[in-house]
Design a protein around this motif. Structure first.
Motif, short mmCIF file in Angstrom:
data_model
loop_
_atom_site.label_atom_id
_atom_site.label_comp_id
_atom_site.label_asym_id
_atom_site.label_seq_id
_atom_site.Cartn_x
_atom_site.Cartn_y
_atom_site.Cartn_z
N TYR A 14 0.87 -1.26 -0.13
CA TYR A 14 0.09 0.05 -0.20
C TYR A 14 0.85 1.08 -0.04
O TYR A 14 0.52 2.14 -0.65
N GLY A 15 1.84 1.04 0.76
CA GLY A 15 2.79 2.17 0.83
C GLY A 15 3.58 2.58 -0.24
O GLY A 15 3.53 3.74 -0.97
N LEU A 16 3.93 1.62 -0.90
CA LEU A 16 4.94 1.79 -2.44
C LEU A 16 3.62 2.27 -3.36
O LEU A 16 4.05 3.21 -4.31
N PHE A 17 2.43 1.83 -3.45
CA PHE A 17 1.68 2.17 -4.18
C PHE A 17 1.20 3.69 -4.20
O PHE A 17 1.27 4.63 -5.35
N PHE A 42 -11.05 5.07 -12.37
CA PHE A 42 -11.40 3.75 -12.51
C PHE A 42 -10.83 2.73 -11.36
O PHE A 42 -11.63 1.64 -10.98
N GLY A 43 -9.65 3.07 -10.95
CA GLY A 43 -9.19 2.27 -9.69
C GLY A 43 -9.95 2.33 -8.69
O GLY A 43 -10.36 1.42 -7.88
N MET A 44 -10.60 3.61 -8.46
CA MET A 44 -11.68 3.72 -7.43
C MET A 44 -12.81 3.03 -7.42
O MET A 44 -13.25 2.54 -6.55
N LEU A 45 -13.36 3.02 -8.72
CA LEU A 45 -14.40 2.13 -9.14
C LEU A 45 -14.22 0.81 -8.77
O LEU A 45 -15.18 -0.17 -8.31
N ILE A 214 -7.29 11.80 -3.15
CA ILE A 214 -8.70 11.20 -2.82
C ILE A 214 -8.54 9.86 -3.04
O ILE A 214 -9.20 9.17 -2.23
N THR A 215 -7.99 9.40 -4.27
CA THR A 215 -7.80 7.95 -4.39
C THR A 215 -7.24 7.19 -3.30
O THR A 215 -7.78 6.13 -2.79
N CYS A 216 -5.99 7.59 -3.00
CA CYS A 216 -5.25 7.08 -1.92
C CYS A 216 -6.14 6.96 -0.57
O CYS A 216 -6.08 6.17 0.17
N LEU A 217 -6.93 8.07 -0.15
CA LEU A 217 -7.66 8.16 0.97
C LEU A 217 -8.84 6.82 1.02
O LEU A 217 -8.89 6.66 1.97
N GLY A 307 -5.50 -4.86 -5.05
CA GLY A 307 -5.21 -5.39 -6.18
C GLY A 307 -6.22 -5.16 -7.25
O GLY A 307 -6.04 -4.99 -8.44
N ALA A 308 -7.64 -4.83 -6.90
CA ALA A 308 -8.41 -4.38 -7.88
C ALA A 308 -8.42 -3.24 -8.17
O ALA A 308 -8.55 -2.91 -9.63
N CYS A 309 -7.66 -2.10 -7.50
CA CYS A 309 -7.21 -0.91 -7.85
C CYS A 309 -6.24 -1.00 -9.02
O CYS A 309 -6.48 -0.26 -10.06
N LEU A 310 -5.24 -1.72 -8.57
CA LEU A 310 -4.11 -2.12 -9.67
C LEU A 310 -4.67 -2.62 -10.91
O LEU A 310 -4.03 -2.27 -12.16
N GLY A 311 -5.78 -3.56 -10.52
CA GLY A 311 -6.15 -4.22 -11.82
C GLY A 311 -6.64 -3.21 -12.70
O GLY A 311 -6.70 -3.40 -14.53
N ALA A 312 -7.48 -2.30 -12.36
CA ALA A 312 -8.36 -1.21 -13.21
C ALA A 312 -7.23 -0.31 -13.97
O ALA A 312 -7.34 -0.16 -14.95
#
Length: 376
Positions: A14-17, A42-45, A214-217, A307-312
């Motif tokens: 998470y920190g690396l992302f 899209f990652g947020m979705l 906002i995405t990270c939060l 993982g879902a966020c990175l997949g998007a």
């Protein structure tokens, strides 16, 4: 050695992302920053899908409905803030340009305002109202729909069918509302999002950071929520709903709560997308778009928020790169489909599951080697 645990490795991921996302403006031009900001949306979705599908066991095929409502609510405010959208009428009754284009020839402007529903647009003169409604409307719809479904103990594929049907119905209503919200054309020629006098041009670094932060939060908040007692109970409901019900928990309330949280995240994502893309369209409520969100989460790993966020993000980066490559311009959809099939068949738990298994295997071998060394 105690530092090398699965939990600590997940926190490190998470920190690396977050670090990588925050450093991207140093190596990318404004064009790609704008693109990546959309992919972060899209990652947020995908995070929202992961919460509802991966953690709650609720397969929502109508997530585009909540995304679309969030987008339209803010877009209505930004439409009235546009200096080039030819607003007419009195200061108390603003009229977007398309409302006059679709009015009857020769009709008085004031009469046109009333007949075409200008009363709906009046509150959106205030940007804060558009932002508030972008969160409230998706949550309200999710609450009504979720309460009706989960109180009736509707689950599984029936939830997917109902959410998909509602998304399709609302999309048709939006398209038919040509005089009111410009129908199939959507809302374009929008003003810039403004906070405290600071205008967020979609191609400014500040806009990228607004979306990235906002995405990270949202990612951190979602991880915190699923690790609370509420999140643990919800995962127990996903695994064995009847057992949790017999223990005295109100299963429907837990499901409705996470369904509403997922809708709120999707509505927030819709607003951020409008800021980055400068338009809102009924295509946001297309069935294909909602299904794409599920694909993103499946490829990244629906049991993993990160993982879902990175997949998007990764799928959209690959899609953009391949579709713009002359060699693959005719076959890019086939390539994306092949990637999806490969991941589903070879890595059924997604990319996150694959790397988690690899990390667990590496940790097990490392701990075993340490024990053997100490035994000597």
């Amino acid at each position: 050695m105690q530092l090398l645990t699965r939990s600590n490795l997940q926190l490190a991921a998470y920190g690396l992302f977050i670090v990588v996302v925050m450093l991207l403006p140093l190596v990318m031009d404004v064009f790609w920053l704008n693109r990546i900001s959309k992919y972060l949306v899209f990652g947020m979705l995908a995070i929202a899908i992961s919460m509802s599908w991966g953690y709650a066991g609720i397969l929502n095929l109508g997530q585009g409905l909540f995304f679309g409502f969030g987008a339209y609510m803010l877009a209505m405010s930004l439409k009235l803030a546009s200096p080039t959208s030819l607003q007419q009428g009195s200061a108390d009754e603003p009229v977007p340009d398309f409302m006059l284009w679709t009015s009857e020839p020769g009709a008085p402007i004031d009469l046109c305002c009333i007949n075409q529903g200008s009363f709906l647009w009046i509150p959106f003169k205030e940007q804060w109202f558009g932002v508030a409604m972008g969160l409230v409307m998706p949550m309200l719809i999710a609450f009504v729909l979720g309460y009706a479904m989960f109180r009736a103990r509707i689950a599984g594929v029936y939830v997917a069918i109902l959410t998909l049907a509602l998304c399709l119905l609302v999309r048709l209503l939006v398209i038919d509302a040509q005089p009111l919200i410009n129908g199939f054309n959507g809302l374009t020629d929008l003003g810039w999002f403004t906070v405290g006098g600071l205008e967020f041009d979609p191609y400014l670094v500040e806009t990228y950071y607004l979306i990235a932060i906002i995405t990270c939060l949202v990612l951190i908040g979602a991880r915190w929520l699923v690790n609370t007692k509420v999140g643990v109970v919800l995962q127990a409901i996903r695994d064995n709903e009847e057992r949790v019900r017999y223990l005295g928990y109100d299963v429907a309330i837990y499901k409705v709560f996470f369904f509403c949280v997922s809708a709120a995240i999707a509505g927030l994502a819709g607003m951020l997308y409008v800021i980055a893309a400068e338009f809102a369209s009924p295509t946001f409520m297309n069935i294909g778009f909602s299904i794409s969100m599920v694909v993103w989460a499946a490829v990244g790993g629906r049991w993993s928020l990160l993982g879902a966020c990175l997949g998007a993000i990764l799928l959209n980066v690959v899609e953009a790169t391949v579709s713009e490559t002359e060699t693959f311009v005719e076959a890019w959809q086939l390539i994306i489909g092949a990637i999806f099939l490969f991941v589903v068949l070879v890595m059924p738990r997604g990319l996150a599951g694959f790397f988690q298994d690899a990390a667990d295997l590496a940790l097990e071998r490392l701990h075993r080697a340490v024990k053997e060394r100490r035994a000597r």
